[in-house]
Design a protein around this motif. Structure first.
Motif, PDB file in Angstrom:
ATOM      1  N   GLN A  67    -103.872 -20.905  30.583  1.00 42.78           N
ATOM      2  CA  GLN A  67    -104.672 -20.415  31.712  1.00 42.78           C
ATOM      3  C   GLN A  67    -105.989 -19.831  31.206  1.00 42.78           C
ATOM      4  O   GLN A  67    -107.049 -20.040  31.811  1.00 42.78           O
ATOM      5  N   ILE A  68    -105.939 -19.095  30.114  1.00 42.61           N
ATOM      6  CA  ILE A  68    -107.167 -18.520  29.540  1.00 42.61           C
ATOM      7  C   ILE A  68    -108.103 -19.624  29.061  1.00 42.61           C
ATOM      8  O   ILE A  68    -109.316 -19.586  29.312  1.00 42.61           O
ATOM      9  N   ALA A  71    -109.982 -21.349  31.808  1.00 44.48           N
ATOM     10  CA  ALA A  71    -110.953 -20.518  32.536  1.00 44.48           C
ATOM     11  C   ALA A  71    -112.372 -20.697  32.017  1.00 44.48           C
ATOM     12  O   ALA A  71    -113.337 -20.323  32.703  1.00 44.48           O
ATOM     13  N   GLU A 145    -108.313 -13.127  33.467  1.00 41.89           N
ATOM     14  CA  GLU A 145    -107.171 -14.044  33.497  1.00 41.89           C
ATOM     15  C   GLU A 145    -105.857 -13.322  33.199  1.00 41.89           C
ATOM     16  O   GLU A 145    -104.824 -13.619  33.806  1.00 41.89           O
TER      17      GLU A 145
END
Length: 377
Positions: A67-68, A71, A145
């Motif tokens: 997810q990071i 981003a 995040e």
């Protein structure tokens, strides 16, 4: 004080305009400065982060680490490149990456259990501006995040107070917007001093100043003609640059009143053209005038508040610069063009710059009269 005859001032001013039209090198400088010069400088002076190359070393391989990594996207960053730890130093040394984010093993588990795991950020600091700005971006993205992940998992409260920053002018903090407007502000000061000083030097080098002195003209008429003619040229060029180059080509919205800004610029030109006349009486040639202009224009520009905030300067410098017209010019120009301020807000700056202009005009006139007397002798 001898009263200037309006007719003489008008005709002498028209002569100045004709002389400027025939001085093609100076005319080219004027046109370039208020057209292509502003456009190129505004585009080149953009300081926001754009397409920064970044790589990610994902040693956790968890939903949070992915997810990071996801981003980081345009226009600030290029798509992150997954690499191994052994590729970090070679990638930074070769300049392929500016940022390398290293997510350690068990990062998600440590976050969920309430620990405070560290993420290593490797930065190529030789790309100084991009590295400095980008580091802040990376920190904010990672923190956002992680916070979003914890909220989604129900591990943190969503009712806490959050700070939301809204930028009224230039909400995207586009450096082109600031660069284009500030370039006009700086060029008004620079070109007005150059044109008036060069006009006086040109009269002396061509011998036409002696011709004027044998005519029934007063020094104040000669000086006033140079002030209004060269000031009008710079004002017209600034208006064109503001409406066509900045608002048209660069698509920068002007928050305040353009006529109000031009009125204030007229007051400022009264001061700077007088400075140009004063320098023209001191210098004896164009090279000398160029050196004097460098000595004068650099502190006027750097210490006016247009480059760095005046609040960050020593108090003594702040006090001294209140006597400079550029300080008040930058103050009301930014207030009008950036914040949409009206006359009720900027009138103190208008009054201050008018008083300063009168002092500079009288000082330049006294110096000009003295130089004319020496020429006649």
């Amino acid at each position: 004080m001898t009263r200037a005859h309006p007719g003489n001032v008008l005709h002498l001013g028209l002569k100045e305009l004709i002389s400027l039209w025939r001085d093609r090198p100076l005319l080219v400088v004027l046109v370039w400065t208020f057209t292509f010069g502003i456009y190129v400088t505004a585009r080149a002076a953009s300081l926001e982060l754009h397409d920064a190359p970044i790589a990610v070393v994902d040693e956790d391989r968890s939903p949070l680490s992915r997810q990071i990594a996801d981003a980081f996207r345009g226009p600030y960053f290029r798509p992150p490149v997954p690499i191994d730890r052994a590729e970090v130093d070679p990638g930074l040394d070769a300049g392929r990456f500016t940022f390398v984010l290293d997510v350690p093993p068990d990062f998600q588990r440590d976050v969920v259990t309430g620990r405070q795991p560290a993420i290593q950020l490797n930065v190529d600091a030789t790309r100084m501006t991009q590295a400095f700005i980008g580091t802040t971006y990376v920190q904010r993205i990672v923190a956002a995040e992680v916070d979003h992940f914890l909220r989604r998992e129900g591990l943190t409260s969503a009712s806490r107070i959050e700070q939301v920053i809204r930028v009224r002018f230039n909400p995207n903090l586009n450096g082109v917007w600031f660069g284009g407007v500030m370039e006009i502000i700086n060029n008004i000061t620079l070109l007005s001093i150059i044109l008036t000083g060069a006009a006086l030097i040109r009269e002396r080098e061509h011998g036409t100043l002696e011709h004027l002195l044998v005519m029934p003209l007063h020094p104040i008429e000669i000086m006033a003609a140079k002030v209004w003619a060269n000031g009008a040229v710079v004002l017209a060029a600034a208006a064109f640059a503001l409406l066509v180059v900045v608002r048209g080509l660069l698509e920068v919205p002007i928050a305040g009143s353009v006529p109000l800004f031009l009125f204030g610029a007229t007051l400022h030109l009264f001061s700077t053209t007088s400075i140009g006349i004063f320098l023209g009486t001191v210098a004896r040639s164009m090279p000398q005038l160029g050196l004097l202009i460098i000595l004068v224009i650099v502190p006027l520009q750097l210490l006016s508040g247009g480059v760095t905030p005046r609040e960050s300067m020593p108090e003594a410098v702040q006090t001294i610069m209140l006597l400079a017209p550029t300080t008040h010019f930058v103050e009301f120009a930014q207030a009008i063009l950036y914040r949409g301020a009206g006359l009720e807000v900027v009138w103190p700056s208008f009054l201050a710059i008018a008083i300063i202009g009168a002092v500079f005009f009288l000082a330049a006139l006294a110096r000009f009269r003295r130089s004319v007397t020496l020429t006649q002798i």
